[in-house]
Design a protein around this motif. Structure first.
Motif: not given
Length: 223
Positions: A53-59
């Motif tokens: 989720a953090a990776e998705i939200l970073s982009k």
């Protein structure tokens, strides 16, 4: 579903983007299919853990809502919710959980959730809950007692004020380490550790180490 009015309405559009964070892929995919029956334009992305989720939200933060499970393999949901707040992610977050413990609802609301949706609800009811949240209403599950809805939730606890270093001290404190061993582990002076402990006691509204660990466990602050 029980709704309490909130001061600002966010509004809901026909095209809706939702990020669901749930480690049960079949459940998440089933929910996505069910919600798409309510809105053909719904775009739901699935993250199976907080790291994904953090990776998705970073982009990409162009989501209307995040649905967050309480129990995840790499982090507890409420801890991730507080992390989102620290990172200034401005997307509203609602808890989607199978837990029917009123205290879980208390903790979710105190941690900044804009609603609590029961997994046992039908797809149409969950979609109604999502719509209500995006209209600025607080969604609470039917099992949540009415008398708790006006009760202040641990107003004296200031989780957001705890620094990363204080969190490190807290983890070692929970392991039962004395101050000198905490000093060695973190390469800090004893006075600095005492200062961090004093701040932790203040933020968690406690008076000793035992109370500090107990309250931290309640708030899912300890690994």
């Amino acid at each position: 579903m029980n709704l309490a009015p909130q001061p600002q309405a966010l509004g809901i559009s026909e095209h809706l983007r939702v990020l669901i964070i749930d480690d049960h892929q079949l459940v998440a995919e089933g929910l996505r299919a069910s919600l798409r029956q309510q809105n053909l334009h719904l775009d739901m992305e699935i993250a199976l853990n907080c790291t994904a989720a953090a990776e998705i939200l970073s982009k990409d933060q162009n989501f209307d809502l995040i649905l967050l499970d309480l129990s995840l393999p790499d982090s507890k949901g409420l801890r991730f919710l507080r992390k989102l707040s620290e990172l200034r992610v401005l997307i509203p977050v609602a808890i989607l959980s199978g837990s029917e413990d009123p205290e879980d609802v208390d903790l979710a609301l105190a941690s900044g959730a804009c609603g609590y949706i029961s997994k046992s609800s039908s797809g149409s009811n969950i979609y109604q809950d999502i719509s209500a949240i995006l209209e600025g209403k607080m969604v609470l599950p039917d099992f949540y007692p009415r008398y708790r809805r006006r009760r202040p939730v641990d107003l004296q606890v200031d989780i957001q004020a705890i620094t990363p270093r204080q969190m490190e001290v807290l983890q070692l404190l929970a392991q039962g380490l004395p101050n000198k061993k905490i000093c060695t582990k973190l390469q800090l002076t004893e006075d600095t550790v005492k200062t961090h402990l004093k701040s932790l006691f203040m933020h968690l509204n406690v008076h000793n180490r035992t109370e500090c660990v107990r309250v931290a466990e309640k708030w899912n602050l300890i690994d």
